[in-house]
Design a protein around this motif. Structure first.
Motif, PDB file in Angstrom:
ATOM      1  N   UNK A 165     116.672  46.159  83.055  1.00 17.89           N
ATOM      2  CA  UNK A 165     117.991  46.589  83.516  1.00 17.89           C
ATOM      3  C   UNK A 165     118.848  45.353  83.700  1.00 17.89           C
ATOM      4  N   UNK A 166     120.011  45.328  83.072  1.00 15.60           N
ATOM      5  CA  UNK A 166     120.970  44.234  83.257  1.00 15.60           C
ATOM      6  C   UNK A 166     122.159  44.793  84.026  1.00 15.60           C
ATOM      7  N   UNK A 167     122.473  44.129  85.133  1.00 16.39           N
ATOM      8  CA  UNK A 167     123.586  44.529  85.982  1.00 16.39           C
ATOM      9  C   UNK A 167     124.640  43.434  85.880  1.00 16.39           C
ATOM     10  N   UNK A 168     125.735  43.728  85.199  1.00 17.22           N
ATOM     11  CA  UNK A 168     126.806  42.770  85.006  1.00 17.22           C
ATOM     12  C   UNK A 168     127.787  42.908  86.168  1.00 17.22           C
ATOM     13  N   UNK A 169     127.797  41.911  87.071  1.00 16.21           N
ATOM     14  CA  UNK A 169     128.665  41.943  88.243  1.00 16.21           C
ATOM     15  C   UNK A 169     130.073  41.510  87.856  1.00 16.21           C
ATOM     16  N   UNK A 170     130.193  40.385  87.208  1.00 19.05           N
ATOM     17  CA  UNK A 170     131.447  39.908  86.651  1.00 19.05           C
ATOM     18  C   UNK A 170     131.112  39.043  85.437  1.00 19.05           C
ATOM     19  N   UNK A 171     132.096  38.316  84.917  1.00 19.46           N
ATOM     20  CA  UNK A 171     131.853  37.549  83.698  1.00 19.46           C
ATOM     21  C   UNK A 171     130.840  36.427  83.876  1.00 19.46           C
ATOM     22  N   UNK A 172     130.658  35.952  85.106  1.00 18.62           N
ATOM     23  CA  UNK A 172     129.763  34.817  85.305  1.00 18.62           C
ATOM     24  C   UNK A 172     128.446  35.171  85.995  1.00 18.62           C
ATOM     25  N   UNK A 173     128.287  36.409  86.437  1.00 13.35           N
ATOM     26  CA  UNK A 173     127.069  36.765  87.169  1.00 13.35           C
ATOM     27  C   UNK A 173     126.434  38.028  86.599  1.00 13.35           C
ATOM     28  N   UNK A 174     125.162  37.895  86.233  1.00 17.06           N
ATOM     29  CA  UNK A 174     124.371  39.020  85.734  1.00 17.06           C
ATOM     30  C   UNK A 174     123.018  39.010  86.432  1.00 17.06           C
ATOM     31  N   UNK A 175     122.625  40.163  86.936  1.00 12.86           N
ATOM     32  CA  UNK A 175     121.275  40.335  87.462  1.00 12.86           C
ATOM     33  C   UNK A 175     120.435  40.990  86.378  1.00 12.86           C
TER      34      UNK A 175
END
Length: 79
Positions: A15-25
């Protein structure tokens, strides 16, 4: 925020959670006999070696626990 789920096989889901352009969990969830084990990391280079873990009978709870564990470690080790 955007969430993308990829199922690699019966035992592994990424699972990839894209928070904003610079942060991905990124959370890798494994099916185990006792439930689910999840491992979370993020895209920040100075926190790349931190790995949050979660274990629960419910997949969603396992993911939440792993992300929560990672956030606590990031707060404890600011870049």
């Amino acid at each position: 925020m955007r969430v993308v789920t990829k199922r690699k096989c019966d035992e592994l889901e990424i699972i990839k959670i894209y928070i904003d352009k610079s942060l991905t969990f990124t959370v890798e969830t494994f099916t185990v006999p006792e439930g689910y084990k999840s491992f979370a990391n993020n895209s920040y280079l100075h926190h790349y070696d931190l790995l949050g873990t979660g274990f629960h009978e419910n997949k969603e709870e396992s993911v939440k626990l792993a992300v929560q564990d990672l956030r606590e470690m990031v707060a404890a080790f600011p870049g």
